[in-house]
Design a protein around this motif. Structure first.
Motif, mmCIF file in Angstrom:
data_model
loop_
_atom_site.group_PDB
_atom_site.id
_atom_site.type_symbol
_atom_site.label_atom_id
_atom_site.label_comp_id
_atom_site.label_asym_id
_atom_site.label_seq_id
_atom_site.Cartn_x
_atom_site.Cartn_y
_atom_site.Cartn_z
ATOM 1 N N GLN A 1 0.830 -1.188 0.000
ATOM 2 C CA GLN A 1 0.000 0.000 0.000
ATOM 3 C C GLN A 1 0.870 1.244 0.000
ATOM 4 O OE1 GLN A 1 -2.415 0.157 3.517
ATOM 5 N NE2 GLN A 1 -0.664 -0.013 4.897
ATOM 6 N N VAL A 2 0.266 2.344 -0.423
ATOM 7 C CA VAL A 2 0.971 3.616 -0.443
ATOM 8 C C VAL A 2 1.268 4.041 0.987
ATOM 9 C CG1 VAL A 2 0.810 6.052 -1.038
ATOM 10 C CG2 VAL A 2 -0.047 4.305 -2.613
ATOM 11 N N GLN A 3 2.511 4.440 1.217
ATOM 12 C CA GLN A 3 2.899 4.924 2.524
ATOM 13 C C GLN A 3 3.777 6.162 2.362
ATOM 14 O OE1 GLN A 3 4.776 2.003 5.044
ATOM 15 N NE2 GLN A 3 4.337 3.180 6.897
ATOM 16 N N LEU A 4 3.457 7.191 3.124
ATOM 17 C CA LEU A 4 4.195 8.444 3.112
ATOM 18 C C LEU A 4 4.482 8.825 4.555
ATOM 19 C CD1 LEU A 4 1.918 10.279 0.525
ATOM 20 C CD2 LEU A 4 4.200 9.370 0.056
ATOM 21 N N VAL A 5 5.751 8.981 4.884
ATOM 22 C CA VAL A 5 6.151 9.238 6.254
ATOM 23 C C VAL A 5 6.961 10.521 6.313
ATOM 24 C CG1 VAL A 5 7.350 8.362 8.280
ATOM 25 C CG2 VAL A 5 6.169 6.774 6.750
ATOM 26 N N GLU A 6 6.380 11.542 6.934
ATOM 27 C CA GLU A 6 7.038 12.835 7.070
ATOM 28 C C GLU A 6 7.867 12.887 8.345
ATOM 29 O OE1 GLU A 6 2.836 13.778 5.355
ATOM 30 O OE2 GLU A 6 3.712 12.438 6.858
ATOM 31 N N SER A 7 8.908 13.697 8.316
ATOM 32 C CA SER A 7 9.727 13.924 9.493
ATOM 33 C C SER A 7 10.411 15.281 9.365
ATOM 34 C CB SER A 7 10.766 12.815 9.671
ATOM 35 O OG SER A 7 11.670 12.779 8.581
ATOM 36 N N GLY A 8 11.027 15.720 10.449
ATOM 37 C CA GLY A 8 11.806 16.945 10.430
ATOM 38 C C GLY A 8 11.155 18.139 11.077
ATOM 39 N N GLY A 9 9.918 18.009 11.499
ATOM 40 C CA GLY A 9 9.244 19.113 12.152
ATOM 41 C C GLY A 9 9.769 19.344 13.555
ATOM 42 N N GLY A 10 9.301 20.418 14.150
ATOM 43 C CA GLY A 10 9.707 20.769 15.494
ATOM 44 C C GLY A 10 9.386 22.218 15.774
ATOM 45 N N SER B 1 6.797 4.947 -0.126
ATOM 46 C CA SER B 1 6.922 3.544 -0.468
ATOM 47 C C SER B 1 5.572 3.032 -0.951
ATOM 48 C CB SER B 1 7.425 2.716 0.720
ATOM 49 O OG SER B 1 6.531 2.792 1.816
ATOM 50 N N GLY B 2 5.579 1.873 -1.589
ATOM 51 C CA GLY B 2 4.348 1.258 -2.051
ATOM 52 C C GLY B 2 3.909 1.671 -3.444
ATOM 53 N N PHE B 3 4.690 2.482 -4.115
ATOM 54 C CA PHE B 3 4.389 2.899 -5.480
ATOM 55 C C PHE B 3 5.669 3.388 -6.136
ATOM 56 C CE2 PHE B 3 4.458 7.563 -5.094
ATOM 57 C CZ PHE B 3 4.418 7.708 -3.716
ATOM 58 N N THR B 4 5.607 3.584 -7.444
ATOM 59 C CA THR B 4 6.772 4.076 -8.174
ATOM 60 C C THR B 4 6.844 5.586 -8.022
ATOM 61 O OG1 THR B 4 6.576 2.251 -9.746
ATOM 62 C CG2 THR B 4 7.970 4.105 -10.379
ATOM 63 N N PHE B 5 7.651 6.015 -7.088
ATOM 64 C CA PHE B 5 7.727 7.421 -6.696
ATOM 65 C C PHE B 5 8.001 8.342 -7.881
ATOM 66 C CE2 PHE B 5 10.364 10.952 -4.997
ATOM 67 C CZ PHE B 5 9.445 11.521 -4.135
ATOM 68 N N SER B 6 8.922 7.951 -8.751
ATOM 69 C CA SER B 6 9.343 8.810 -9.854
ATOM 70 C C SER B 6 8.240 9.071 -10.871
ATOM 71 C CB SER B 6 10.565 8.213 -10.558
ATOM 72 O OG SER B 6 10.266 6.939 -11.104
ATOM 73 N N SER C 1 3.127 23.729 -2.046
ATOM 74 C CA SER C 1 4.187 23.479 -3.008
ATOM 75 C C SER C 1 3.980 22.141 -3.696
ATOM 76 C CB SER C 1 5.561 23.498 -2.332
ATOM 77 O OG SER C 1 6.611 23.380 -3.287
ATOM 78 N N GLY C 2 4.508 22.028 -4.901
ATOM 79 C CA GLY C 2 4.490 20.766 -5.616
ATOM 80 C C GLY C 2 5.722 20.617 -6.475
ATOM 81 N N VAL C 3 6.124 19.382 -6.681
ATOM 82 C CA VAL C 3 7.239 19.052 -7.560
ATOM 83 C C VAL C 3 6.735 18.003 -8.542
ATOM 84 C CG1 VAL C 3 9.641 18.355 -7.737
ATOM 85 C CG2 VAL C 3 8.823 19.412 -5.628
ATOM 86 N N ASN C 4 6.776 18.318 -9.825
ATOM 87 C CA ASN C 4 6.278 17.355 -10.788
ATOM 88 C C ASN C 4 7.342 16.316 -11.126
ATOM 89 O OD1 ASN C 4 7.944 18.478 -12.796
ATOM 90 N ND2 ASN C 4 6.261 19.536 -13.843
ATOM 91 N N THR C 5 6.975 15.374 -11.994
ATOM 92 C CA THR C 5 7.878 14.272 -12.294
ATOM 93 C C THR C 5 9.145 14.723 -13.019
ATOM 94 O OG1 THR C 5 6.629 13.777 -14.311
ATOM 95 C CG2 THR C 5 6.051 12.546 -12.318
ATOM 96 N N ASN D 1 14.591 11.059 -6.400
ATOM 97 C CA ASN D 1 13.926 9.825 -6.807
ATOM 98 C C ASN D 1 14.712 8.576 -6.405
ATOM 99 O OD1 ASN D 1 11.779 11.223 -7.908
ATOM 100 N ND2 ASN D 1 12.612 11.201 -9.991
ATOM 101 N N ALA D 2 16.030 8.685 -6.336
ATOM 102 C CA ALA D 2 16.843 7.544 -5.931
ATOM 103 C C ALA D 2 16.570 7.144 -4.492
ATOM 104 C CB ALA D 2 18.319 7.848 -6.126
ATOM 105 N N LYS D 3 16.134 8.102 -3.676
ATOM 106 C CA LYS D 3 15.834 7.843 -2.271
ATOM 107 C C LYS D 3 14.341 7.794 -1.986
ATOM 108 C CE LYS D 3 20.072 10.001 -0.560
ATOM 109 N NZ LYS D 3 20.660 8.737 -0.035
ATOM 110 N N ASN D 4 13.512 7.924 -3.018
ATOM 111 C CA ASN D 4 12.051 7.962 -2.848
ATOM 112 C C ASN D 4 11.646 8.995 -1.803
ATOM 113 O OD1 ASN D 4 11.778 5.948 -4.763
ATOM 114 N ND2 ASN D 4 11.210 4.342 -3.309
#
Length: 121
Positions: A1-10, A25-30, A49-53, A73-76
């Motif tokens: 399944q699609v999984q998106l995990v954010e970090s870095g806040g504070g 993870s769970g899909f072709t990120f690129s 904000s957005g970043v396209n392919t 993309n190498a690090k998803n």
């Protein structure tokens, strides 16, 4: 399944900086456009904000010139470098996958859990 995990806040002082990350993870990120959105209690989520392919980056007027989005993309992984932070930037920050063929403001089905950013003295 699609999984998106954010970090870095504070918590950071006004004028400070933070760097957020979103590991996918769970899909072709690129193959997907990716967005950053933020949510303040009592308000609808705000696309920032957005970043396209192809790596082209788009910003809302409220963050343009202060935030920089990018993708590896190498690090998803999707990133958001936030500089010159203001108290009004305080929000829960999410990354999200844009459905194929959709624009930035179309409904988003895949969201991360979010990471909290608090800008305060």
């Amino acid at each position: 399944q699609v999984q998106l995990v954010e970090s870095g806040g504070g918590m950071v002082q006004p004028g400070g900086s933070l760097r957020l990350s979103c590991v996918a993870s769970g899909f072709t990120f690129s193959n997907y456009d990716m967005s950053w959105v933020r949510q303040i209690p009592g308000r609808a989520p705000e696309w920032i904000s957005g970043v396209n392919t192809a790596g082209k980056i788009y910003y809302s007027d409220g963050v343009k010139g202060r935030f920089t989005a990018s993708r590896d993309n190498a690090k998803n992984t999707l990133y958001l470098q936030m500089n010159s932070l203001k108290p009004e930037d305080t929000a829960l920050y999410h990354c999200a996958r844009v459905e194929r063929g959709n624009g930035w403001y179309d409904p988003l089905r895949s969201w991360g859990q979010g990471t909290q950013v608090t800008v305060s003295s």
